[in-house]
Design a protein around this motif. Structure first.
Motif, mmCIF file in Angstrom:
data_model
loop_
_atom_site.group_PDB
_atom_site.id
_atom_site.type_symbol
_atom_site.label_atom_id
_atom_site.label_comp_id
_atom_site.label_asym_id
_atom_site.label_seq_id
_atom_site.Cartn_x
_atom_site.Cartn_y
_atom_site.Cartn_z
ATOM 1 N N VAL A 46 9.113 -5.053 0.033
ATOM 2 C CA VAL A 46 9.238 -5.025 -1.466
ATOM 3 C C VAL A 46 7.788 -4.905 -1.903
ATOM 4 C CG1 VAL A 46 9.692 -6.865 -3.178
ATOM 5 C CG2 VAL A 46 11.057 -6.805 -1.413
ATOM 6 N N VAL A 47 6.734 -5.284 -1.464
ATOM 7 C CA VAL A 47 5.386 -5.234 -1.829
ATOM 8 C C VAL A 47 5.093 -3.754 -1.851
ATOM 9 C CG1 VAL A 47 2.846 -5.586 -1.209
ATOM 10 C CG2 VAL A 47 4.454 -7.454 -1.251
ATOM 11 N N LEU A 48 5.639 -3.043 -0.888
ATOM 12 C CA LEU A 48 5.143 -1.686 -0.614
ATOM 13 C C LEU A 48 6.051 -0.436 -1.481
ATOM 14 C CD1 LEU A 48 4.218 -1.441 3.262
ATOM 15 C CD2 LEU A 48 2.632 -1.577 1.197
ATOM 16 N N LEU A 49 7.070 -1.191 -1.885
ATOM 17 C CA LEU A 49 7.850 -0.027 -2.609
ATOM 18 C C LEU A 49 7.147 0.687 -3.818
ATOM 19 C CD1 LEU A 49 11.433 -1.975 -3.069
ATOM 20 C CD2 LEU A 49 11.056 -0.057 -1.519
ATOM 21 N N PRO A 50 6.476 0.269 -4.574
ATOM 22 C CA PRO A 50 5.750 1.171 -5.610
ATOM 23 C C PRO A 50 4.825 2.035 -4.900
ATOM 24 C CG PRO A 50 5.562 -1.204 -6.377
ATOM 25 C CD PRO A 50 5.746 -1.026 -5.005
ATOM 26 N N LEU A 51 4.124 1.951 -3.675
ATOM 27 C CA LEU A 51 3.276 2.624 -3.143
ATOM 28 C C LEU A 51 4.179 4.043 -2.515
ATOM 29 C CD1 LEU A 51 0.556 0.707 -1.315
ATOM 30 C CD2 LEU A 51 0.155 2.010 -3.435
ATOM 31 N N LEU A 52 5.320 3.533 -1.980
ATOM 32 C CA LEU A 52 6.317 4.373 -1.440
ATOM 33 C C LEU A 52 6.570 5.561 -2.514
ATOM 34 C CD1 LEU A 52 8.105 5.374 0.985
ATOM 35 C CD2 LEU A 52 9.786 3.665 0.314
ATOM 36 N N LEU A 53 7.069 5.083 -3.682
ATOM 37 C CA LEU A 53 7.611 5.770 -4.808
ATOM 38 C C LEU A 53 6.309 6.673 -5.073
ATOM 39 C CD1 LEU A 53 9.364 3.343 -7.110
ATOM 40 C CD2 LEU A 53 10.371 5.258 -5.731
ATOM 41 N N ARG A 54 5.010 6.451 -5.129
ATOM 42 C CA ARG A 54 3.827 7.235 -5.461
ATOM 43 C C ARG A 54 3.739 8.172 -4.158
ATOM 44 N NH1 ARG A 54 -2.288 5.405 -6.429
ATOM 45 N NH2 ARG A 54 -3.264 7.457 -6.854
ATOM 46 N N GLU A 55 4.050 7.897 -3.042
ATOM 47 C CA GLU A 55 3.856 8.655 -1.853
ATOM 48 C C GLU A 55 4.787 9.867 -2.003
ATOM 49 O OE1 GLU A 55 2.496 7.661 2.560
ATOM 50 O OE2 GLU A 55 4.935 7.791 2.380
ATOM 51 N N SER A 56 6.024 9.438 -2.065
ATOM 52 C CA SER A 56 7.147 10.347 -2.016
ATOM 53 C C SER A 56 7.090 11.448 -3.108
ATOM 54 C CB SER A 56 8.278 9.564 -2.338
ATOM 55 O OG SER A 56 8.727 9.042 -3.492
ATOM 56 N N SER A 57 6.468 11.160 -4.091
ATOM 57 C CA SER A 57 6.333 12.158 -5.210
ATOM 58 C C SER A 57 5.105 13.173 -4.691
ATOM 59 C CB SER A 57 5.911 11.630 -6.621
ATOM 60 O OG SER A 57 4.831 10.730 -6.592
ATOM 61 N N ALA A 58 4.305 12.771 -3.885
ATOM 62 C CA ALA A 58 2.976 13.623 -3.434
ATOM 63 C C ALA A 58 3.695 15.116 -2.545
ATOM 64 C CB ALA A 58 2.158 12.926 -2.770
ATOM 65 N N ASP A 59 2.668 16.095 -2.701
ATOM 66 C CA ASP A 59 3.200 17.166 -2.160
ATOM 67 C C ASP A 59 2.834 17.246 -0.516
ATOM 68 O OD1 ASP A 59 3.506 19.866 -1.249
ATOM 69 O OD2 ASP A 59 1.767 20.624 -2.029
ATOM 70 N N LEU A 60 3.596 16.488 0.379
ATOM 71 C CA LEU A 60 3.345 16.338 1.590
ATOM 72 C C LEU A 60 4.153 17.310 2.415
ATOM 73 C CD1 LEU A 60 3.225 12.628 1.412
ATOM 74 C CD2 LEU A 60 1.197 13.975 1.636
ATOM 75 N N PRO A 61 3.909 17.370 3.768
ATOM 76 C CA PRO A 61 4.805 18.035 4.891
ATOM 77 C C PRO A 61 6.111 17.209 4.999
ATOM 78 C CG PRO A 61 2.637 17.635 5.850
ATOM 79 C CD PRO A 61 2.781 16.720 4.448
ATOM 80 N N PRO A 62 6.967 18.218 5.297
ATOM 81 C CA PRO A 62 8.467 17.493 5.398
ATOM 82 C C PRO A 62 8.516 16.578 6.630
ATOM 83 C CG PRO A 62 8.345 20.064 6.188
ATOM 84 C CD PRO A 62 7.060 19.711 5.470
ATOM 85 N N VAL A 63 9.544 16.011 6.561
ATOM 86 C CA VAL A 63 9.818 14.814 7.523
ATOM 87 C C VAL A 63 10.899 15.217 8.449
ATOM 88 C CG1 VAL A 63 8.699 12.833 6.307
ATOM 89 C CG2 VAL A 63 11.148 13.156 6.087
ATOM 90 N N ARG A 64 11.319 16.282 8.370
ATOM 91 C CA ARG A 64 12.392 16.585 9.270
ATOM 92 C C ARG A 64 12.126 16.637 10.563
ATOM 93 N NH1 ARG A 64 12.858 20.465 5.164
ATOM 94 N NH2 ARG A 64 11.815 21.966 6.601
ATOM 95 N N GLY A 65 13.126 16.081 11.497
ATOM 96 C CA GLY A 65 12.583 16.054 12.967
ATOM 97 C C GLY A 65 11.863 14.973 13.350
ATOM 98 N N SER A 66 11.477 13.930 12.406
ATOM 99 C CA SER A 66 10.491 13.169 12.803
ATOM 100 C C SER A 66 11.543 11.767 12.872
ATOM 101 C CB SER A 66 9.392 12.881 11.671
ATOM 102 O OG SER A 66 8.737 14.029 11.702
ATOM 103 N N LEU A 67 12.556 11.529 12.497
ATOM 104 C CA LEU A 67 13.282 10.530 12.414
ATOM 105 C C LEU A 67 13.374 9.602 14.074
ATOM 106 C CD1 LEU A 67 15.210 8.544 10.871
ATOM 107 C CD2 LEU A 67 17.091 10.078 11.675
ATOM 108 N N PRO A 68 13.430 10.417 14.946
ATOM 109 C CA PRO A 68 13.563 9.822 16.365
ATOM 110 C C PRO A 68 12.226 8.850 16.754
ATOM 111 C CG PRO A 68 14.748 11.859 16.749
ATOM 112 C CD PRO A 68 14.121 11.871 15.056
ATOM 113 N N LEU A 69 11.141 9.917 16.267
ATOM 114 C CA LEU A 69 9.805 9.036 16.429
ATOM 115 C C LEU A 69 9.597 7.831 15.570
ATOM 116 C CD1 LEU A 69 7.089 9.044 17.633
ATOM 117 C CD2 LEU A 69 6.267 10.692 16.208
#
Length: 301
Positions: A46-69
């Motif tokens: 719950v505490v980190l949800l605001p930071l997660l929303l901010r991170e998700s809006s940034a221009d970052l590499p795709p996370v495809r293929g990283s789910l198993p890790l």
């Protein structure tokens, strides 16, 4: 971010965990180990949800293929943190803190043996100094280890593997907050489910009595500290971070002495100095991003 700034973040995470070690002990007066681990993990989400929303809006590499890790990281974290919580209930805060931080020694060894990562030469005296400190903190005799100490050592093995996996994930995706939120959510759901199956739902009066520990561990030990560590691992190697965060044991022992009246004695005092020396050596190691990139490939599913 400069290596010095990343080092400072790792040490801040160690301080947060060290202070939280006392809460790890006292929360067990009200809740079982599964409930304590699960509830505090969900508070961290719950505490980190605001930071997660901010991170998700940034221009970052795709996370495809990283789910198993990411799933592996979450299960490793659940295992290590739950075993650690039970360990704190069966030994002193001081001993548990130092035993868990044998991960500082295990991390570079595992990276070398299984991922063919050749760490900076200075990591070995740093790790050996840390190991000597842990040995002295155990009373200079491994034969005196309690069941709680052994659980803490098992937790350390889990955290060592987890540290390497975290380094691989954040170097690949640059999403430390996403990783932290997912691992906390998985840990929270699994531990609360296990706690309910074995012990039933916590009583309202128990939750009320444990509320200070729940809030502190959720906000600081879970929400803040793990994000700081994951961010640091984008800029310095996992082996270096493993030694730096072992300062948690020294911080935890100091707080336990002040709050719980636990004493260290001469041997443990010398041991804490050895661990501090190991941290100082690790803090002087230059950034090792080339080491982290091979680990990301090695752990790629």
């Amino acid at each position: 971010m400069s290596p010095n700034q990343a080092t400072a973040l790792a040490l801040m995470a160690a301080l947060a965990w060290g202070i939280g070690n006392v809460a790890q002990k006292t929360i067990l007066e009200h809740l079982d180990g599964f409930a304590a681990t699960g509830i505090t993990a969900l508070v961290g989400v719950v505490v980190l949800l605001p930071l997660l929303l901010r991170e998700s809006s940034a221009d970052l590499p795709p996370v495809r293929g990283s789910l198993p890790l990411l799933l592996a990281i979450s299960l490793l974290f659940t295992f290590a943190s739950t075993v650690m919580q039970f360990g704190y209930g069966l030994t002193t805060v001081t001993n548990a803190g130092f035993m868990v931080n044998t991960a500082a020694v295990l991390t570079p060894v595992l990276a070398w043996l299984f991922l063919s990562q050749r760490p900076h030469l200075a990591i070995w005296p740093a790790s050996l100094s840390t190991l000597l400190g842990i040995f002295l903190m155990a009373g200079a005799s491994w034969s005196g280890l309690t069941p709680g100490d052994l659980l803490a050592l098992l937790s350390a093995l889990g955290f060592a593997v987890w540290t390497l996996a975290v380094g691989a994930y954040v170097m690949r995706t640059r999403r430390p907050v996403l990783m932290t939120v997912v691992q906390l959510a998985v840990s929270g759901v699994l531990c609360i489910g296990l706690g309910t199956a074995f012990h039933g739902l916590p009583a309202p009066h128990a939750l009320s009595a444990a509320l200070p520990e729940i809030l502190f561990m959720g906000l600081v030990s879970k929400g803040l500290a793990y994000v700081l560590m994951a961010i640091a691992q984008q800029h310095i190697s996992a082996t270096c971070v493993g030694v730096l965060v072992s300062a948690e044991a020294v911080f935890g022992a100091a707080i336990a002495a002040l709050v719980l009246g636990e004493t260290m004695g001469m041997l443990r005092g010398i041991g804490s100095i050895c661990i501090i020396l190991g941290v100082i050596i690790a803090a002087r190691i230059p950034t090792q991003l080339p080491e982290s990139r091979p680990s990301a490939r090695a752990l790629q599913p």
